[in-house]
Design a protein around this motif. Structure first.
Motif, short mmCIF file in Angstrom:
data_model
loop_
_atom_site.label_atom_id
_atom_site.label_comp_id
_atom_site.label_asym_id
_atom_site.label_seq_id
_atom_site.Cartn_x
_atom_site.Cartn_y
_atom_site.Cartn_z
N GLY A 140 4.84 3.85 -17.93
CA GLY A 140 5.52 2.63 -17.49
C GLY A 140 5.81 2.68 -16.02
N ILE A 141 6.49 1.66 -15.52
CA ILE A 141 6.70 1.54 -14.08
C ILE A 141 7.68 2.58 -13.56
CG2 ILE A 141 6.15 -0.90 -13.98
CD1 ILE A 141 9.11 -1.51 -14.03
N SER A 142 8.54 3.14 -14.41
CA SER A 142 9.51 4.11 -13.92
C SER A 142 9.02 5.54 -14.03
CB SER A 142 10.84 3.95 -14.70
OG SER A 142 10.63 4.14 -16.08
N GLY A 143 7.80 5.73 -14.40
CA GLY A 143 7.24 7.08 -14.50
C GLY A 143 5.98 7.07 -15.33
N LEU A 144 4.86 7.38 -14.72
CA LEU A 144 3.59 7.26 -15.41
C LEU A 144 3.21 8.60 -16.02
CD1 LEU A 144 1.51 5.09 -15.97
CD2 LEU A 144 0.25 5.83 -13.98
N PHE A 145 3.65 8.82 -17.26
CA PHE A 145 3.31 10.03 -17.99
C PHE A 145 2.28 9.66 -19.04
CE2 PHE A 145 7.66 10.35 -16.52
CZ PHE A 145 7.71 11.62 -15.96
N LEU A 146 1.11 10.29 -18.96
CA LEU A 146 0.01 9.91 -19.84
C LEU A 146 -0.40 11.07 -20.73
CD1 LEU A 146 -2.16 7.95 -17.26
CD2 LEU A 146 -0.66 6.99 -19.01
N PRO A 147 -1.08 10.77 -21.86
CA PRO A 147 -1.57 11.85 -22.73
C PRO A 147 -2.39 12.87 -21.95
CG PRO A 147 -1.83 9.73 -23.81
CD PRO A 147 -1.37 9.44 -22.41
N LYS A 148 -2.22 14.14 -22.30
CA LYS A 148 -2.85 15.32 -21.71
C LYS A 148 -2.14 15.82 -20.44
CE LYS A 148 -7.49 14.54 -23.60
NZ LYS A 148 -8.93 14.47 -23.28
N ASP A 149 -1.18 15.03 -19.92
CA ASP A 149 -0.34 15.55 -18.85
C ASP A 149 0.49 16.71 -19.41
OD1 ASP A 149 -1.31 13.65 -17.16
OD2 ASP A 149 0.51 12.44 -17.10
N ILE A 150 0.90 17.62 -18.55
CA ILE A 150 1.72 18.76 -18.98
C ILE A 150 3.07 18.69 -18.27
CG2 ILE A 150 1.96 21.28 -18.97
CD1 ILE A 150 -1.10 21.46 -19.05
N ILE A 151 4.15 18.79 -19.06
CA ILE A 151 5.48 18.83 -18.47
C ILE A 151 6.05 20.23 -18.67
CG2 ILE A 151 6.03 16.38 -18.62
CD1 ILE A 151 7.43 16.92 -21.27
N VAL A 152 6.73 20.73 -17.64
CA VAL A 152 7.38 22.04 -17.71
C VAL A 152 8.88 21.79 -17.77
CG1 VAL A 152 7.80 24.23 -16.54
CG2 VAL A 152 5.53 23.18 -16.47
N CYS A 153 9.54 22.39 -18.76
CA CYS A 153 10.94 22.09 -19.03
C CYS A 153 11.77 23.38 -19.07
CB CYS A 153 11.08 21.38 -20.37
SG CYS A 153 9.93 20.01 -20.61
N GLU A 154 13.07 23.20 -18.84
CA GLU A 154 14.00 24.32 -18.91
C GLU A 154 14.96 24.09 -20.07
OE1 GLU A 154 16.50 26.96 -15.77
OE2 GLU A 154 16.73 24.78 -15.62
N LYS A 155 15.08 25.09 -20.93
CA LYS A 155 15.92 24.94 -22.12
C LYS A 155 17.39 24.86 -21.73
CE LYS A 155 16.20 26.60 -26.87
NZ LYS A 155 15.79 27.65 -27.82
N THR A 156 18.11 23.97 -22.38
CA THR A 156 19.52 23.82 -22.13
C THR A 156 20.22 23.62 -23.47
OG1 THR A 156 21.18 22.55 -20.89
CG2 THR A 156 19.29 21.32 -21.74
N ALA A 157 21.41 23.06 -23.47
CA ALA A 157 22.14 22.81 -24.70
C ALA A 157 22.75 21.42 -24.63
CB ALA A 157 23.23 23.86 -24.91
N VAL A 158 22.93 20.80 -25.78
CA VAL A 158 23.51 19.45 -25.82
C VAL A 158 24.92 19.47 -25.25
CG1 VAL A 158 24.12 17.51 -27.32
CG2 VAL A 158 22.11 18.89 -27.83
N THR A 159 25.60 20.62 -25.39
CA THR A 159 26.97 20.73 -24.89
C THR A 159 27.03 20.81 -23.37
OG1 THR A 159 26.84 23.13 -25.23
CG2 THR A 159 27.83 21.82 -26.98
N ASN A 160 25.88 21.16 -22.74
CA ASN A 160 25.85 21.20 -21.28
C ASN A 160 25.81 19.78 -20.71
OD1 ASN A 160 25.82 23.96 -21.35
ND2 ASN A 160 23.63 24.16 -20.93
N PRO A 161 26.38 19.58 -19.54
CA PRO A 161 26.36 18.23 -18.95
C PRO A 161 24.92 17.78 -18.68
CG PRO A 161 27.94 19.65 -17.81
CD PRO A 161 27.12 20.54 -18.71
N ILE A 162 24.56 16.65 -19.24
CA ILE A 162 23.25 16.05 -19.00
C ILE A 162 23.49 14.61 -18.59
CG2 ILE A 162 20.99 15.45 -19.95
CD1 ILE A 162 21.32 17.67 -21.98
N THR A 163 22.94 14.22 -17.46
CA THR A 163 23.17 12.87 -16.94
C THR A 163 22.42 11.84 -17.76
OG1 THR A 163 23.37 13.82 -14.74
CG2 THR A 163 23.06 11.45 -14.87
N ASP A 164 23.07 10.70 -18.04
CA ASP A 164 22.39 9.60 -18.72
C ASP A 164 21.13 9.21 -17.95
OD1 ASP A 164 24.14 9.41 -20.78
OD2 ASP A 164 25.04 7.51 -20.20
N GLY A 165 20.05 9.02 -18.68
CA GLY A 165 18.78 8.64 -18.07
C GLY A 165 17.91 9.81 -17.69
N SER A 166 18.39 11.05 -17.95
CA SER A 166 17.59 12.23 -17.63
C SER A 166 16.38 12.32 -18.57
CB SER A 166 18.43 13.50 -17.78
OG SER A 166 19.48 13.52 -16.85
#
Length: 245
Positions: A140-166
């Protein structure tokens, strides 16, 4: 000095005589003769070697090259011989297509699973997981993520502060969801950019694991005029209009 210099070049770059010879279409025996001073090289060979290693031809032929010079160090600053450092790289486990069910089962049961790894020198593997995107839910217009793209993520916890829209990846019992996250009265709302994917609302207790998205590696170079991207952008724009109407 030519033979002495190319021997030092090989040593600095960790090349055998055979490897070095093959780089410049030479026979190993010919290279050995150069290094031992039993034969003189053709000028085109000298030029090829000088250009490849960014060395002045006159220096290659008439001056004894230092290790610092070959490693491009400033010899007015450092006077001790230097050797190239090996870059320590570690693998980031990557969840590929067809691995989702086994991976979710391992997460739920806290067991190990063998995954292929990505080696990215600029990114630490600590607490990281990579995921191959399987759908266009976040195109979409706010971020073009398409099939076969690779995202690298860092594990966190739901109890940790996460900003809305992250951007996050959330593991629930039967799925891995790549979405934007919002919090509302103790519940989590996961929103896609694409209009075909409905918002998902879950309790925090339903979350098996959660990751913040840090990096994206695109499968293909972005091209503004591709039909796939134009359609994804239009669909994303329509989805936002529908949500705001």
């Amino acid at each position: 000095m030519f033979g002495k210099n190319i021997k030092k070049i090989r040593s600095v770059h960790g090349l055998s005589q055979l490897q070095f010879a093959e780089m410049f279409d030479l026979k190993r025996a010919t290279l050995g003769a150069y290094e031992e001073g039993r034969s003189n090289p053709k000028m085109d060979t000298v030029i090829k070697i000088a250009n490849h290693f960014s060395i002045d031809i006159e220096d290659l032929l008439t001056k004894e090259l230092t290790v610092n010079r070959l490693l491009k160090f400033n010899e007015t600053i450092t006077t001790s011989p230097a050797v190239p450092k090996k870059v320590k790289t570690e693998g980031i486990p990557c969840v590929m297509e067809g691995m989702k069910s086994d991976y979710l089962s391992a997460l739920a049961n806290d067991t190990e699973i063998n995954l292929p790894v990505l080696t990215i020198p600029t990114i630490s593997s600590e607490n990281k997981t990579a995921f191959v995107l399987l759908d266009n839910s976040m195109s979409g217009i706010s971020g073009l993520f398409l099939p076969k793209d690779i995202i690298v993520c860092e594990k966190t916890a739901v109890t940790n502060p996460i900003t809305d829209g992250s951007l996050v990846v959330v593991a629930v019992k039967e799925d891995l969801l790549f979405r934007k996250i919002y919090f509302n009265n103790g519940k989590i709302s996961l929103k896609a950019n694409h209009s075909e994917f409905k918002d998902i609302e879950i309790n925090t207790s339903d979350v098996i694991a959660i990751w913040n998205v840090l990096h994206i590696f695109q499968h293909t170079l972005p091209q503004e005029n591709t039909l796939e991207q134009r359609v994804a952008i239009l669909e994303g724009a329509l989805a936002l209009l529908n949500k705001n109407s």
